[in-house]
Design an enzyme around this catalytic site. Structure first.
Site, PDB file in Angstrom:
ATOM      1  N   HIS A 249      11.572   4.463   0.785  1.00 50.55           N
ATOM      2  CA  HIS A 249      11.202   4.418   2.011  1.00 50.55           C
ATOM      3  C   HIS A 249      10.461   5.319   2.726  1.00 50.55           C
ATOM      4  CE1 HIS A 249      12.357  -0.160   1.956  1.00 50.55           C
ATOM      5  NE2 HIS A 249      13.137   0.148   1.387  1.00 50.55           N
TER       6      HIS A 249
ATOM      7  N   ASP B 178      -4.786  -4.447   3.805  1.00 53.11           N
ATOM      8  CA  ASP B 178      -3.573  -4.355   3.535  1.00 53.11           C
ATOM      9  C   ASP B 178      -3.508  -3.400   2.526  1.00 53.11           C
ATOM     10  OD1 ASP B 178      -0.669  -6.059   3.298  1.00 53.11           O
ATOM     11  OD2 ASP B 178      -1.449  -5.711   1.120  1.00 53.11           O
TER      12      ASP B 178
ATOM     13  N   GLU C 127       2.310  -3.286   6.259  1.00 53.99           N
ATOM     14  CA  GLU C 127       1.294  -2.366   5.652  1.00 53.99           C
ATOM     15  C   GLU C 127      -0.085  -3.035   6.062  1.00 53.99           C
ATOM     16  OE1 GLU C 127       2.550  -5.423   2.187  1.00 53.99           O
ATOM     17  OE2 GLU C 127       3.609  -4.264   3.908  1.00 53.99           O
TER      18      GLU C 127
ATOM     19  N   ASN D  13       7.476   1.725  -2.092  1.00 47.74           N
ATOM     20  CA  ASN D  13       8.645   1.829  -1.492  1.00 47.74           C
ATOM     21  C   ASN D  13       9.767   1.672  -2.579  1.00 47.74           C
ATOM     22  OD1 ASN D  13       8.205   2.196   1.203  1.00 47.74           O
ATOM     23  ND2 ASN D  13       8.276  -0.154   1.688  1.00 47.74           N
TER      24      ASN D  13
END
Length: 142
Positions: free
Chosen positions: A28, A15, A61, A23
């Site tokens: 984004h 991760d 992610e 973000n």
């Protein structure tokens, strides 16, 4: 580096640390650039170590790596080397450099794993332990 005598399958759950913050801070499109660069970097590294290992995006992610023919301690060493290499990856978006770290959970396929989800859930538990340990960490277990 790898012995052909090893028949284990190891699952690595990864991760990107603080991805929501990336973000929220940079937007984004920057987050997408981070995902794209990271995925390419991870896949390149993994295939350089062993071209038969598979990398896939698990969602958001999060990424998983399926490593066949390696024992768990060797898989952990490979991921430690990757984390070190990742510290040298500087992703540039819109003139801003974004550095990332990852949290990693590692487990191996066990004989009593009835479904793939059993292994995936266990790797995910170790991933969350790595996050709880402060991120930029690797936790492995059975």
């Amino acid at each position: 580096m790898l012995s052909t005598q090893i028949n284990e399958i190891v699952l690595v759950a990864i991760d990107i640390d603080h991805f929501k913050q990336i973000n929220d801070t940079y937007g984004h499109l920057a987050g997408n650039a981070v995902l794209t660069n990271f995925a390419h970097n991870l896949q390149t590294y993994i295939h350089e170590v062993n071209s038969e290992w598979e990398v896939y995006r698990a969602g958001g992610e999060e990424f998983n790596v399926i490593m066949a023919g390696i024992d768990q301690p060797s898989a952990q060493q490979a991921m430690q080397a990757y984390c070190q290499q990742l510290r040298d990856l500087h992703i540039t978006y819109g003139g801003t450099v974004i550095d990332i770290t990852i949290s990693v959970g590692i487990t191996k396929l066990l004989g009593n794993d009835v479904q793939a989800e059993d292994t995936i859930k266990r790797a995910d538990q170790y991933l969350y332990q790595a996050k709880q340990a402060g991120r930029d960490a690797i936790i492995a277990g059975y």
